[in-house]
Design an enzyme around this catalytic site. Structure first.
Site, mmCIF file in Angstrom:
data_model
loop_
_atom_site.group_PDB
_atom_site.id
_atom_site.type_symbol
_atom_site.label_atom_id
_atom_site.label_comp_id
_atom_site.label_asym_id
_atom_site.label_seq_id
_atom_site.Cartn_x
_atom_site.Cartn_y
_atom_site.Cartn_z
ATOM 1 N N ASP A 22 0.829 -1.204 0.000
ATOM 2 C CA ASP A 22 0.000 0.000 0.000
ATOM 3 C C ASP A 22 0.864 1.255 0.000
ATOM 4 O OD1 ASP A 22 -2.314 -1.532 0.009
ATOM 5 O OD2 ASP A 22 -2.347 -1.655 2.198
ATOM 6 N N LYS A 44 0.525 -8.038 -2.381
ATOM 7 C CA LYS A 44 -0.844 -7.670 -2.747
ATOM 8 C C LYS A 44 -0.860 -6.271 -3.345
ATOM 9 C CE LYS A 44 -3.977 -6.333 0.351
ATOM 10 N NZ LYS A 44 -4.583 -5.082 -0.206
ATOM 11 N N LEU A 72 -8.629 -6.244 -6.288
ATOM 12 C CA LEU A 72 -9.487 -5.193 -6.837
ATOM 13 C C LEU A 72 -10.956 -5.402 -6.499
ATOM 14 C CD1 LEU A 72 -7.815 -4.588 -10.326
ATOM 15 C CD2 LEU A 72 -7.350 -3.491 -8.128
ATOM 16 N N LYS A 73 -11.298 -6.529 -5.892
ATOM 17 C CA LYS A 73 -12.658 -6.784 -5.394
ATOM 18 C C LYS A 73 -13.722 -6.471 -6.446
ATOM 19 C CE LYS A 73 -11.326 -5.665 -0.596
ATOM 20 N NZ LYS A 73 -9.989 -5.071 -0.862
ATOM 21 N N PHE A 74 -13.632 -7.128 -7.585
ATOM 22 C CA PHE A 74 -14.586 -6.864 -8.661
ATOM 23 C C PHE A 74 -16.019 -7.122 -8.195
ATOM 24 C CE2 PHE A 74 -10.788 -8.293 -11.246
ATOM 25 C CZ PHE A 74 -10.427 -7.016 -11.633
ATOM 26 N N ASP A 76 -19.690 -6.321 -10.186
ATOM 27 C CA ASP A 76 -20.379 -5.705 -11.311
ATOM 28 C C ASP A 76 -21.334 -6.731 -11.896
ATOM 29 O OD1 ASP A 76 -20.939 -3.933 -13.573
ATOM 30 O OD2 ASP A 76 -19.006 -2.999 -13.136
ATOM 31 N N THR A 131 -13.030 -6.598 7.016
ATOM 32 C CA THR A 131 -12.594 -6.670 8.414
ATOM 33 C C THR A 131 -12.704 -5.330 9.136
ATOM 34 O OG1 THR A 131 -10.289 -6.389 7.716
ATOM 35 C CG2 THR A 131 -11.067 -8.648 8.079
ATOM 36 N N ARG A 192 -2.032 -8.691 12.625
ATOM 37 C CA ARG A 192 -1.039 -7.782 13.197
ATOM 38 C C ARG A 192 -0.132 -8.554 14.142
ATOM 39 N NH1 ARG A 192 -2.822 -4.971 9.820
ATOM 40 N NH2 ARG A 192 -3.525 -2.805 9.926
ATOM 41 N N GLY A 221 0.280 -5.619 6.305
ATOM 42 C CA GLY A 221 0.749 -4.441 5.601
ATOM 43 C C GLY A 221 1.792 -3.659 6.354
#
EC number: 4.1.1.23
Length: 246
Positions: A22, A44, A72-74, A76, A131, A192, A221
């Site tokens: 990120d 990622k 990208l969590k499509f 549609d 989450t 974490r 991350g």
């Protein structure tokens, strides 16, 4: 299928760690990638970086030996989602995801779009409940059951559609393995290491707890990307997992 296809969907490394890349700056992201070993993690790429830098960023990471989760969590209409998933497969990513709330027809279309890729198809997983969401957030959008109940409902739907697994909280992992089977992959954000800041995640767990719960792949991350020595941090987490498995 193009020559961009890189790996089969089983992957080639054993590490369960997926580092969330990120960054708002491509050079910083690639500099981080150059500091860690692709045998220790996958990477990622999410909406911000893909919107800024596109498919070339994924190719740059592939050239460095990394397997990539394209997050990208499509969500549609079925045809549009299917084409997007096929495009991700052409790019050679290791994993791609869709929103389970897109429904059975959308998820089935996405799965069928990967059939021409055979063993080279990426893992296709669905997002259940983010989450960052708790029961109050679900009630705000008209869902009057707990996050765990909603995650289980959507995981069952995902399994019925033949997808490889779901993104879920580690807190739902034990139950989802019972419901959907050991081969159903569980990918969990909100992981974490002990002592790390929770950030904007509300339902978190340590890496050791996640593995014990049955998580297959854990997304981590900032505890790694913002570490002064990310490779050491990765090694320390992997060592703790090996120690916990004994």
């Amino acid at each position: 299928m193009t020559s961009a296809t890189k790996t089969n969907n089983s992957g080639s490394i054993s590490s369960p760690i997926v580092v969330a890349l990120d960054y708002a700056n491509k050079d910083a992201a690639l500099a981080f990638a150059d500091r860690v070993n692709p045998r220790d993690c996958r990477l990622k790429v999410g909406k911000e970086m893909f919107t800024l830098y596109g498919p070339q960023l994924v190719r740059d990471l592939h050239q460095r030996g990394f397997e990539v989760f394209l997050d990208l969590k499509f969500h549609d209409i079925p045809n549009t989602t299917a084409r997007a998933v096929a495009a991700a497969a052409e790019l050679g990513v290791w994993m791609v995801n869709v929103h389970a709330t897109g429904g059975m027809r959308m998820m089935t279309a996405a799965k069928e779009a990967l059939l021409p890729f055979g063993q080279q198809a990426p893992l296709l997983i669905a997002v259940t409940v983010l989450t960052s969401m708790d029961g109050g957030d679900l009630r705000d959008i008209g869902i009057n059951i707990t996050p765990a109940e909603q995650a289980e409902r959507l995981a069952k739907l995902t399994w019925d559609c033949g997808l490889d697994g779901v993104v879920c909280s580690a807190h739902e992992a034990v139950r989802l393995k019972q419901v959907c089977g050991e081969d159903f992959k569980l990918v969990t954000p909100g992981i974490r290491p002990e002592g790390s800041d929770a950030g904007d995640q509300r339902r978190i767990m340590t890496p050791e707890q996640a593995v014990a719960a049955g998580v297959d792949y854990m997304v981590i991350g900032r505890p790694i990307t913002q570490s002064p020595d990310p490779e050491k941090t990765l090694k320390d987490i992997l060592a703790s997992l090996c120690k916990g498995a004994k």
